[in-house]
Design an enzyme around this catalytic site. Sequence first.
Site, PDB file in Angstrom:
ATOM      1  N   GLU A 126       5.556  -1.372   7.688  1.00 21.95           N
ATOM      2  CA  GLU A 126       6.725  -1.430   8.575  1.00 21.95           C
ATOM      3  C   GLU A 126       7.450  -2.771   8.508  1.00 21.95           C
ATOM      4  OE1 GLU A 126       4.688  -2.712  12.823  1.00 21.95           O
ATOM      5  OE2 GLU A 126       5.253  -0.632  12.486  1.00 21.95           O
TER       6      GLU A 126
ATOM      7  N   GLU B 102      -0.563   1.221  -3.660  1.00 24.05           N
ATOM      8  CA  GLU B 102       0.562   0.279  -3.573  1.00 24.05           C
ATOM      9  C   GLU B 102       1.694   0.680  -4.516  1.00 24.05           C
ATOM     10  OE1 GLU B 102       1.318  -2.174  -1.578  1.00 24.05           O
ATOM     11  OE2 GLU B 102      -0.536  -2.392  -0.462  1.00 24.05           O
TER      12      GLU B 102
ATOM     13  N   PRO C 263      -7.166 -21.557  -7.269  1.00 23.74           N
ATOM     14  CA  PRO C 263      -8.592 -21.867  -7.077  1.00 23.74           C
ATOM     15  C   PRO C 263      -8.845 -23.181  -6.347  1.00 23.74           C
ATOM     16  CG  PRO C 263      -7.937 -22.182  -9.373  1.00 23.74           C
ATOM     17  CD  PRO C 263      -6.783 -21.505  -8.682  1.00 23.74           C
TER      18      PRO C 263
ATOM     19  N   ARG D 254     -13.412 -29.651   2.032  1.00 18.91           N
ATOM     20  CA  ARG D 254     -12.621 -28.698   1.248  1.00 18.91           C
ATOM     21  C   ARG D 254     -11.901 -27.764   2.212  1.00 18.91           C
ATOM     22  NH1 ARG D 254     -12.424 -31.549  -3.265  1.00 18.91           N
ATOM     23  NH2 ARG D 254     -14.412 -31.707  -4.371  1.00 18.91           N
TER      24      ARG D 254
ATOM     25  N   GLU E 196       7.856  -4.428   5.595  1.00 19.90           N
ATOM     26  CA  GLU E 196       8.224  -4.628   4.188  1.00 19.90           C
ATOM     27  C   GLU E 196       9.615  -4.074   3.913  1.00 19.90           C
ATOM     28  OE1 GLU E 196       4.511  -4.685   1.081  1.00 19.90           O
ATOM     29  OE2 GLU E 196       5.137  -2.738   1.807  1.00 19.90           O
TER      30      GLU E 196
END
Lengths: 180, 180
Positions: free
Chosen positions: A140, A92, A114, A37, A142
């Site tokens: 910085e 945020e 998932p 996985r 963004e």
Amino acid sequence: MSKFEEKTLQSTEIFKGNVISLQVDEVQLPNGRTSNREIVKHPGAVAVIAITDTKKVVMVEQYRKALERTIVEIPAGKLEAGELPEMTAKRELEEETGYLANKWTYLQSFSTSPGFADEIIHLFVAEELTRSHSNLAMDEDEFIDVHEYSVVEMEDAVLSERIFDAKTAYAVIWAKMNVK
Amino acid sequence: MSKFEEKTLQSTEIFKGNVISLQVDEVQLPNGRTSNREIVKHPGAVAVIAITDTKKVVMVEQYRKALERTIVEIPAGKLEAGELPEMTAKRELEEETGYLANKWTYLQSFSTSPGFADEIIHLFVAEELTRSHSNLAMDEDEFIDVHEYSVVEMEDAVLSERIFDAKTAYAVIWAKMNVK
């Protein structure tokens, strides 16, 4: 034991980055066979459906390198170490949009992918908004434009695929039901 | 040029797996500075909201190693090379649930994690279901139980977090609006 549980036989870290890390787990399947996985580890995130007094939803427009284009999303951000999701949501929203909210409601949490990632997004509704400042406190690396969309404008943006991510698609249909 | 576009200066493949691969792109930001973007590449996927004659939605219960638990999701699966999303949707619905559908409607597509992955899910609605066989054709490392949930049962599963992923959370709220 969880149904169909896959027991980890060995876990190998492939990469440790700034945002994500990657591991490959060798697992024992319910039928006794083994498989691998590939799992992306992510710190988790929050997203905010912020509703203005005029019943618009606050959106951020930003370039997403993974998609190689600019899309319009509800404000969101990664959990910092030790930070409760509601704190992240407040931080945020203010950093990305300059809005504070007087009323916060936890909506639900969901896993984004998932099949290969442990990222969980905690979704909040923010109401009774006030402006704190311009959106000057963003990270910085963004670059963001802030918009406010009515439900109709959101539905148009879904059709034109400017809105193109799962959490925002969820927010649009949620707003269609709940923002009146 | 897309707003806030990040030009790739260098792209380094870190890992190439069976399901995902990982690359780190060095990018030039709009302000001229450079940054790294960690990007998971995924072939894309489909998901199906399959509605029975009794207005229930077909669900699959499976163990998700990334989450270390069993969750209940709408049927979904990865695109194979050269396969159109609608073909994948038909194949996955039959393989995972044993259902064929006479009526297919494309709903929308969305990115699951635009911050770090290019995975896009194409979402379809399947109606006028007929049984083809038992769910015997699934992949050799898939172990799945099939359920059929009413809207109320889906909402309960969201509250108990047995339903816990973005595409299925979207499907629940979509069904609440559209399955009557």
